[in-house]
Scaffold this motif. Structure first.
Motif, short mmCIF file in Angstrom:
data_model
loop_
_atom_site.label_atom_id
_atom_site.label_comp_id
_atom_site.label_asym_id
_atom_site.label_seq_id
_atom_site.Cartn_x
_atom_site.Cartn_y
_atom_site.Cartn_z
N GLN A 450 0.66 -1.24 -0.13
CA GLN A 450 -0.05 -0.10 -0.14
C GLN A 450 0.82 1.32 0.00
OE1 GLN A 450 -3.15 -0.49 2.92
NE2 GLN A 450 -3.13 -2.79 2.49
N GLY A 451 0.40 2.41 -0.63
CA GLY A 451 1.20 3.53 -0.70
C GLY A 451 0.46 4.87 -0.42
N LEU A 452 0.53 5.88 -1.26
CA LEU A 452 0.00 7.22 -0.83
C LEU A 452 -1.38 7.33 -1.23
CD1 LEU A 452 2.81 9.54 -2.55
CD2 LEU A 452 2.36 8.97 -0.08
N ASP A 453 -2.00 8.21 -0.49
CA ASP A 453 -3.38 8.64 -0.80
C ASP A 453 -3.75 9.17 -2.15
OD1 ASP A 453 -6.10 10.62 -0.51
OD2 ASP A 453 -6.16 9.10 0.86
N GLN A 454 -4.63 8.88 -2.87
CA GLN A 454 -4.79 9.41 -4.29
C GLN A 454 -4.89 10.73 -4.15
OE1 GLN A 454 -3.98 8.09 -7.03
NE2 GLN A 454 -4.95 9.46 -8.52
N SER A 455 -5.31 11.32 -3.36
CA SER A 455 -5.55 12.73 -3.31
C SER A 455 -4.27 13.63 -3.43
CB SER A 455 -6.37 13.15 -2.20
OG SER A 455 -5.51 13.05 -0.95
N ARG A 456 -3.17 12.94 -2.93
CA ARG A 456 -1.85 13.69 -2.86
C ARG A 456 -1.49 13.65 -4.35
NH1 ARG A 456 2.65 12.14 0.81
NH2 ARG A 456 3.86 13.63 -0.10
N ILE A 457 -1.43 12.41 -5.06
CA ILE A 457 -1.08 12.44 -6.51
C ILE A 457 -1.94 13.29 -7.26
CG2 ILE A 457 -0.95 11.03 -8.34
CD1 ILE A 457 0.86 9.86 -6.04
N GLU A 458 -3.08 13.45 -6.98
CA GLU A 458 -4.09 14.38 -7.84
C GLU A 458 -3.67 15.81 -7.62
OE1 GLU A 458 -8.00 13.29 -6.86
OE2 GLU A 458 -7.92 11.33 -7.95
N ARG A 459 -3.16 16.37 -6.40
CA ARG A 459 -2.78 17.48 -6.13
C ARG A 459 -1.41 17.86 -6.81
NH1 ARG A 459 -4.55 16.39 -0.85
NH2 ARG A 459 -2.30 16.05 -0.26
N ALA A 460 -0.46 16.72 -7.00
CA ALA A 460 0.90 17.02 -7.65
C ALA A 460 0.86 17.06 -9.12
CB ALA A 460 1.73 15.98 -7.13
#
Length: 523
Positions: A450-460
């Protein structure tokens, strides 16, 4: 704690269920009913390092009261029924090598499938399927392969392996984190406590690492995929220690070189490597290239053994950090290398302009990932990946460009997310004749980790326009169909991570056309 695998009756039922689900029952069913077979070959079988006339067959004996050395017979046949045996031999499985076997049949026909099995102590292994690579000058119409990485035992089940075993693949490229060295922890999933945990504490000794590999290899879905096609493997950090770099561990252990010796030996013992790759102390050469006829060159590198330590670690620690360039000028030290100078030079000489495709199998995301969340803020980067070695990345890409290759595709893992990206030497400058697109990257997500929350990816993502796709909410693998005119990629994602029999879905499809850098998303 005991290293003995699950009870034979339970293991036998798990094996049968997995292989029936994987659609490969004819290779296995006539053997899996024998309790002694399950006991002696409870860790499965595997093959790897496919060449036009040779390959490697692997197993590790298990069960009680194993002698210090055991004679293991092996056979390789042109048919599943073993009516035409083309090679056979005997290996001694030694306690000093965890009773592992590395058989190396040679003189084989190029570009064809074979079947293999082992016999020891009156027991016969399941049957595996493997194949040789095409001859170097052969005109090849296709290569079907998959990339996978990061199969943390206590983060999910292995439905992805069962799904992959139902595909008709020529090859698997495993890109690191086959095991995780961490101690058993109290881990919770969305549905409650984790259904399985690591046996034992943090891996430090040879016995610790052997026990951890035995636990992972007891999984029937992983065994099914190992028995289905040959693998080419490389490692990342968790086969040794999180974020390790050369002789530097995350915990700055004084005796870390000794731990490296144990980890390297256990890694060789449990992978389908030839005897020639047996480690010399802590060093094991695993970077190599393979040709698939005239279609492609596959190059596999090692991003751990010879890298410089990560820049600007946290106080009193080694390993990674996430910080801005202004807070750490060492980011831009041109002397720093992720591969090491000798491997950098080897890679620069390994590119092959005579073939239409060059595939680089490496551990992590190569494209820049700026974790800046608002315009005008300083760029923030993770130091363990290629962003921590930006000038080394630039050297690699410029060396690659100097070879005037037609199509280069970089394959990665490690970050527990699916990314599809365009690569260029300077990510700060716009694409131009002086700064062209050089390669396409597919960084595959994890099997289970498991990894990062998808919301962090979407912000980046808005701050990383070269990233065409980014999803940390997907776990599984990427399968490819390579032809002379195009590469087709399918991102396969597990629907329910904690269900061993979960269905998978296709999250996205991409195509890379011959002569055109950049992946085109399709339906």
């Amino acid at each position: 704690m005991s290293t003995r695998p699950p009870h034979p009756a339970l293991q036998r039922r798990q094996l049968l269920q997995a292989v029936l689900a994987a659609g490969s029952a004819p290779l296995w069913v006539r053997h899996v009913h024998a309790a002694d077979t399950v006991e002696r070959f409870a860790l499965g079988i595997a093959s790897g390092c496919p060449r036009p006339s040779s390959l490697v067959l692997w197993t590790r004996l298990s069960g009680p009261a194993l002698p210090a050395q055991v004679a293991v017979d092996w056979e390789l046949a042109e048919d599943e029924a073993f009516k035409t045996v083309v090679a056979k031999g005997q290996e001694m499985a030694l306690a000093a090598d965890a009773h592992s076997v590395h058989a190396e049949p040679a003189g084989l026909k190029p570009d064809r499938w074979y079947w293999y099995r082992f016999t020891a102590l009156g027991a016969r292994s399941p049957v595996g399927r493997t194949r040789t690579a095409p001859a170097p000058d052969a005109k090849v119409s296709s290569l079907r392969f998959a990339i996978a990485s990061c199969q943390r035992w206590d983060h999910g089940r292995y439905a992805a392996w069962a799904d992959m075993a139902r595909q008709d693949l020529d090859l698997v490229l495993f890109l690191g984190d086959y095991i995780y060295e961490s101690a058993a922890i109290s881990n919770a999933s969305a549905s409650g406590p984790a259904p399985r945990v690591h046996v034992g504490g943090l891996c430090r000794s040879l016995d610790d690492y052997r026990q951890r590999y035995a636990q992972y290899k007891s999984d029937p879905s992983l065994q099914a995929m190992h028995a289905r096609a040959p693998w080419i493997v490389t490692w990342d950090d968790h086969e040794v220690d999180n974020d390790w770099a050369g002789d530097h561990s995350q915990g700055l252990e004084a005796d870390f070189p000794q731990r490296r010796i144990a980890a390297a030996k256990a890694y060789w013992e449990h992978m389908p490597f030839p005897k020639a790759l047996r480690p010399s102390g802590k060093d094991i050469r695993i970077h190599e290239h393979y040709d698939w006829g005239q279609l492609a060159r596959l190059i596999s590198v090692d991003g751990r053994q010879w890298r410089d330590p990560q820049v600007c670690p946290k106080p009193g620690r080694g390993g990674s950090n996430t910080l801005s360039l202004k807070d750490c000028p060492d980011f831009l030290d041109p002397r720093r290398s992720l591969l090491g100078a000798a491997q950098e030079q080897w890679l620069a000489q390994s590119w092959d302009a005579s073939r239409p495709w060059n595939l680089l199998a490496q551990q992590t995301l190569m494209a820049r990932m700026n974790w800046q969340t608002q315009a005008g803020e300083p760029g923030v980067y993770w130091t363990d990946g290629w962003d921590g070695y930006p000038l080394a990345r630039q050297r690699l890409l410029r060396d690659m460009a100097a070879r005037k290759l037609r199509n280069t595709v970089v394959l990665g893992g490690d970050v527990h997310a699916n990314y599809v990206a365009d690569l260029r030497a300077d990510f700060d400058a716009p694409v131009s004749a002086a700064n062209p697109l050089l390669a396409t990257e597919f960084c595959g997500t994890s099997i289970s980790s498991q990894g990062l929350d998808q919301s962090r990816i979407e912000r980046a993502l808005p701050h990383n326009p070269h990233l065409r796709y980014g999803h940390a909410d997907q776990h599984g693998y990427v399968q490819f169909l390579l032809r002379p005119d195009r590469l087709e990629a399918e991102l396969r994602s597990v629907q329910e991570l904690w269900k061993a029999d979960s269905a998978l879905e296709t999250s996205a499809r991409f195509t890379v056309e011959n002569g055109r850098v950049g992946a085109i998303q399709g339906t």
